[in-house]
Design a protein around this motif. Sequence first.
Motif, PDB file in Angstrom:
ATOM      1  N   GLN A 182     -14.768  28.778 -53.561  1.00 23.24           N
ATOM      2  CA  GLN A 182     -15.981  27.454 -52.911  1.00 23.24           C
ATOM      3  C   GLN A 182     -16.703  27.791 -52.207  1.00 23.24           C
ATOM      4  OE1 GLN A 182     -14.670  23.972 -54.267  1.00 23.24           O
ATOM      5  NE2 GLN A 182     -17.123  23.174 -54.294  1.00 23.24           N
ATOM      6  N   ARG A 183     -17.958  28.114 -52.783  1.00 22.38           N
ATOM      7  CA  ARG A 183     -18.990  27.907 -51.156  1.00 22.38           C
ATOM      8  C   ARG A 183     -19.216  26.117 -51.219  1.00 22.38           C
ATOM      9  NH1 ARG A 183     -22.418  32.029 -52.779  1.00 22.38           N
ATOM     10  NH2 ARG A 183     -21.328  34.245 -53.696  1.00 22.38           N
ATOM     11  N   TRP A 184     -19.751  26.203 -49.934  1.00 23.90           N
ATOM     12  CA  TRP A 184     -20.088  24.540 -49.279  1.00 23.90           C
ATOM     13  C   TRP A 184     -21.308  24.573 -49.841  1.00 23.90           C
ATOM     14  CZ3 TRP A 184     -17.445  20.499 -48.636  1.00 23.90           C
ATOM     15  CH2 TRP A 184     -18.128  19.144 -47.956  1.00 23.90           C
ATOM     16  N   GLN A 185     -21.723  23.135 -50.773  1.00 26.71           N
ATOM     17  CA  GLN A 185     -23.215  23.124 -51.285  1.00 26.71           C
ATOM     18  C   GLN A 185     -23.693  21.851 -50.959  1.00 26.71           C
ATOM     19  OE1 GLN A 185     -23.921  25.918 -54.403  1.00 26.71           O
ATOM     20  NE2 GLN A 185     -23.569  27.646 -53.939  1.00 26.71           N
ATOM     21  N   GLN A 186     -23.958  21.509 -51.597  1.00 27.25           N
ATOM     22  CA  GLN A 186     -24.745  20.558 -51.452  1.00 27.25           C
ATOM     23  C   GLN A 186     -23.790  19.356 -52.298  1.00 27.25           C
ATOM     24  OE1 GLN A 186     -28.534  20.287 -54.439  1.00 27.25           O
ATOM     25  NE2 GLN A 186     -28.685  18.112 -54.731  1.00 27.25           N
ATOM     26  N   VAL A 187     -23.906  18.181 -52.235  1.00 25.93           N
ATOM     27  CA  VAL A 187     -23.305  17.197 -52.313  1.00 25.93           C
ATOM     28  C   VAL A 187     -23.887  15.882 -52.709  1.00 25.93           C
ATOM     29  CG1 VAL A 187     -21.388  18.348 -50.615  1.00 25.93           C
ATOM     30  CG2 VAL A 187     -21.750  16.250 -50.159  1.00 25.93           C
ATOM     31  N   PHE A 208     -19.001  17.527 -55.205  1.00 23.34           N
ATOM     32  CA  PHE A 208     -19.807  19.311 -55.521  1.00 23.34           C
ATOM     33  C   PHE A 208     -19.627  18.969 -57.056  1.00 23.34           C
ATOM     34  CE2 PHE A 208     -16.023  19.971 -52.822  1.00 23.34           C
ATOM     35  CZ  PHE A 208     -16.733  20.467 -51.456  1.00 23.34           C
ATOM     36  N   ASP A 261     -21.159  21.305 -58.518  1.00 27.03           N
ATOM     37  CA  ASP A 261     -20.182  22.504 -59.034  1.00 27.03           C
ATOM     38  C   ASP A 261     -19.425  22.262 -60.096  1.00 27.03           C
ATOM     39  OD1 ASP A 261     -22.937  23.699 -57.827  1.00 27.03           O
ATOM     40  OD2 ASP A 261     -21.447  25.106 -56.811  1.00 27.03           O
TER      41      ASP A 261
END
Length: 69
Positions: free
Chosen positions: A38-43, A56, A58
């Motif tokens: 999993q890529r760290w993106q918006q939370v 997350f 996602d």
Amino acid sequence: MSGRESAVRPEMPTNSASMNSSCDIDQFPVGMAYVPWQRWQQVYPVEKAMNRGTIFPDLDKPFSMGRCR
């Protein structure tokens, strides 16, 4: 099978009604899972994350299988 009992593969349910009617986990064969990184993106903001059960977006997926009865 060299001294072991022969493996018996149970029949898989073919429709959702038969899956929801029983919770006998022994009817399902053993499986293997693939879990991608999993890529760290918006939370989510804290309040929404607590409500949704994840920070997350996602991973915020609807549960669609039903439940055991």
